[in-house]
Design an enzyme around this catalytic site. Structure first.
Site, mmCIF file in Angstrom:
data_model
loop_
_atom_site.group_PDB
_atom_site.id
_atom_site.type_symbol
_atom_site.label_atom_id
_atom_site.label_comp_id
_atom_site.label_asym_id
_atom_site.label_seq_id
_atom_site.Cartn_x
_atom_site.Cartn_y
_atom_site.Cartn_z
ATOM 1 N N ASN A 91 0.806 -1.225 0.000
ATOM 2 C CA ASN A 91 0.000 0.000 0.000
ATOM 3 C C ASN A 91 0.841 1.277 0.000
ATOM 4 O OD1 ASN A 91 -2.503 1.712 0.845
ATOM 5 N ND2 ASN A 91 -1.018 2.053 2.496
ATOM 6 N N SER A 143 -3.579 2.603 -9.132
ATOM 7 C CA SER A 143 -4.396 3.821 -9.144
ATOM 8 C C SER A 143 -5.071 3.935 -10.497
ATOM 9 C CB SER A 143 -3.502 5.047 -8.933
ATOM 10 O OG SER A 143 -4.221 6.223 -9.238
ATOM 11 N N TYR A 156 3.973 9.379 -11.233
ATOM 12 C CA TYR A 156 3.011 8.601 -10.433
ATOM 13 C C TYR A 156 2.280 7.599 -11.328
ATOM 14 C CZ TYR A 156 -0.830 7.786 -7.098
ATOM 15 O OH TYR A 156 -1.747 7.214 -6.235
ATOM 16 N N ALA A 157 1.820 8.076 -12.499
ATOM 17 C CA ALA A 157 1.080 7.205 -13.425
ATOM 18 C C ALA A 157 1.962 6.046 -13.890
ATOM 19 C CB ALA A 157 0.588 8.008 -14.626
ATOM 20 N N ALA A 158 3.236 6.356 -14.207
ATOM 21 C CA ALA A 158 4.141 5.295 -14.672
ATOM 22 C C ALA A 158 4.370 4.262 -13.577
ATOM 23 C CB ALA A 158 5.470 5.913 -15.104
ATOM 24 N N LYS A 160 2.359 3.499 -11.124
ATOM 25 C CA LYS A 160 1.129 2.740 -10.858
ATOM 26 C C LYS A 160 0.787 1.809 -12.024
ATOM 27 C CE LYS A 160 0.309 4.353 -6.727
ATOM 28 N NZ LYS A 160 0.414 3.464 -5.556
ATOM 29 N N ILE A 189 -9.826 9.203 -3.490
ATOM 30 C CA ILE A 189 -10.222 8.760 -2.155
ATOM 31 C C ILE A 189 -9.799 9.842 -1.166
ATOM 32 C CG2 ILE A 189 -10.005 6.882 -0.462
ATOM 33 C CD1 ILE A 189 -11.164 6.061 -3.264
HETATM 34 P P1 NAI Z 1 -1.371 8.608 2.424
HETATM 35 O O1 NAI Z 1 -0.337 9.578 1.987
HETATM 36 O O2 NAI Z 1 -2.379 9.024 3.410
HETATM 37 O O3 NAI Z 1 -0.679 7.269 2.984
HETATM 38 C C1 NAI Z 1 0.448 6.702 2.382
HETATM 39 C C2 NAI Z 1 1.224 6.004 3.475
HETATM 40 O O4 NAI Z 1 2.393 5.422 2.892
HETATM 41 C C3 NAI Z 1 1.696 6.986 4.556
HETATM 42 O O5 NAI Z 1 1.424 6.445 5.818
HETATM 43 C C4 NAI Z 1 3.200 7.075 4.307
HETATM 44 O O6 NAI Z 1 3.969 7.317 5.451
HETATM 45 C C5 NAI Z 1 3.471 5.677 3.763
HETATM 46 N N1 NAI Z 1 4.733 5.631 3.029
HETATM 47 C C6 NAI Z 1 5.177 6.488 2.081
HETATM 48 N N2 NAI Z 1 6.396 6.123 1.676
HETATM 49 C C7 NAI Z 1 6.728 5.024 2.400
HETATM 50 C C8 NAI Z 1 7.869 4.188 2.443
HETATM 51 N N3 NAI Z 1 8.930 4.418 1.666
HETATM 52 N N4 NAI Z 1 7.882 3.148 3.301
HETATM 53 C C9 NAI Z 1 6.825 2.905 4.113
HETATM 54 N N5 NAI Z 1 5.725 3.659 4.118
HETATM 55 C C10 NAI Z 1 5.686 4.701 3.278
HETATM 56 O O7 NAI Z 1 -2.036 8.088 1.093
HETATM 57 P P2 NAI Z 1 -3.288 7.128 0.833
HETATM 58 O O8 NAI Z 1 -4.263 7.934 0.100
HETATM 59 O O9 NAI Z 1 -3.679 6.412 2.047
HETATM 60 O O10 NAI Z 1 -2.619 6.136 -0.229
HETATM 61 C C11 NAI Z 1 -2.367 4.762 0.013
HETATM 62 C C12 NAI Z 1 -2.051 4.106 -1.321
HETATM 63 O O11 NAI Z 1 -3.179 4.241 -2.192
HETATM 64 C C13 NAI Z 1 -0.870 4.763 -2.066
HETATM 65 O O12 NAI Z 1 -0.123 3.754 -2.724
HETATM 66 C C14 NAI Z 1 -1.560 5.645 -3.068
HETATM 67 O O13 NAI Z 1 -0.754 5.890 -4.209
HETATM 68 C C15 NAI Z 1 -2.777 4.809 -3.408
HETATM 69 N N6 NAI Z 1 -3.852 5.591 -3.999
HETATM 70 C C16 NAI Z 1 -4.480 6.591 -3.298
HETATM 71 C C17 NAI Z 1 -5.491 7.320 -3.885
HETATM 72 C C18 NAI Z 1 -6.222 8.407 -3.176
HETATM 73 O O14 NAI Z 1 -7.077 9.046 -3.829
HETATM 74 N N7 NAI Z 1 -5.985 8.693 -1.924
HETATM 75 C C19 NAI Z 1 -5.909 7.048 -5.269
HETATM 76 C C20 NAI Z 1 -5.203 5.981 -5.897
HETATM 77 C C21 NAI Z 1 -4.213 5.283 -5.269
#
Ligand code: NAI
Length: 249
Positions: A91, A143, A156-158, A160, A189
């Site tokens: 995630n 995503s 980001y797109a690449a 995902k 989200i």
């Molecule tokens: P968020 O930013 O709230 O949470 C992401 C989490 O990943 C954070 O807790 C952060 O500390 C952790 N993180 C980042 N880099 C890290 C690393 N190197 N090692 C360990 N942890 C790390 O974002 P959200 O929205 O909860 O996103 C979760 C996943 O869902 C991500 O992969 C994001 O790309 C994907 N996503 C989110 C969308 C949205 O609309 N919120 C849409 C599509 C995909």
């Protein structure tokens, strides 16, 4: 009987947002949870307590998903503590939005390493116990942007889109070993990651493109993660499930 009674799930980057919602959802269905976090010790401790209150075993590990070595140490620590890994949810992710003309090689590398290489890092390590157990479910957070692209989000797109190719290849390679690998493609989200998109003007323009007329919640992603983690999806592998309110139609 709960859907994941006694199963062991690892979730990366779960101190907040979608990862946290998934941890709570899986725990509510009986899974023992090991989760990683990058820096937010306090949030991780609070989540450990919330999870433990659901009557399961829960532990947060400070671990950088972008580091192959740290992912190896994380999986070894989880195996020592929990014995096996049934479910792995990749995630952790970041976005560094910038138009291509301004995007730097450093920003590109950071996004690719955190979002895409992290999935490789964790998958390489969790397949060992899964091969031994002759079962497993790997769920990768892609995503909708990885499917349709978006101005200002090429890196980001690449990353995902790369996750989708990786997911399908792993599904081909490990299906015969009863290890399933699927991806979730969320739309918009409401989390910290999309906070900046939720001002009134941007919100209006995004909402106009979403047939369900609203942003999604982290819990709605967690519901699908639960389905893919459980035997309810036992004949599903190599798939990308979009959860986007119809944004992709
Ligand atoms: P968020 O930013 O709230 O949470 C992401 C989490 O990943 C954070 O807790 C952060 O500390 C952790 N993180 C980042 N880099 C890290 C690393 N190197 N090692 C360990 N942890 C790390 O974002 P959200 O929205 O909860 O996103 C979760 C996943 O869902 C991500 O992969 C994001 O790309 C994907 N996503 C989110 C969308 C949205 O609309 N919120 C849409 C599509 C995909």
């Amino acid at each position: 009987m709960k859907l994941l009674e006694g199963k062991i799930a690892i979730i990366t980057g779960a101190a907040r947002g979608i990862g946290e919602a998934i941890a709570l959802k899986l725990a509510s269905q009986g899974a023992n949870i090991a989760f990683s976090f990058l820096s937010s010790d306090e949030k991780a401790r609070i989540l450990e307590q919330k999870l433990a209150a659901l009557g399961i075993k829960a532990k947060g590990y400070k671990s950088n998903a972008a580091s192959f070595e740290e992912c190896g140490e994380l999986v070894n620590a989880v195996l020592k503590e929990y014995g096996t890994v049934d479910v792995c949810i990749n995630n952790a992710g970041i976005s560094k939005d910038s138009l291509l003309l301004r995007l730097t090689p450093e920003q590109w590398d950071e996004v690719m390493t955190t979002n895409l290489k992290s999935v490789f890092n964790m998958t390489k390590h969790v397949v060992r116990p899964m091969l031994k157990a002759k079962k497993g479910s790997i769920i990768n957070m892609s995503s909708i942007i990885g499917i349709r692209g978006n101005a200002g989000q090429s890196s980001y797109a690449a990353s995902k889109a790369g996750i989708i190719g990786f997911t399908k290849s792993v599904a081909h390679e490990l299906g015969s070993r009863n290890i399933r690998c699927n991806a979730i493609a969320p739309g918009f989200i409401e989390t910290d990651m999309t906070h900046y998109l939720q001002d009134e003007e941007s919100a209006k323009s995004f909402l106009a493109k979403i047939p369900l007329g609203r942003f999604g919640s982290a819990e709605e992603i967690a519901n699908t993660a639960l389905f893919l983690a459980s035997d309810m999806s036992s004949y599903i592998t190599g798939q990308v499930i979009s959860i986007c309110g119809g944004l992709n139609i």
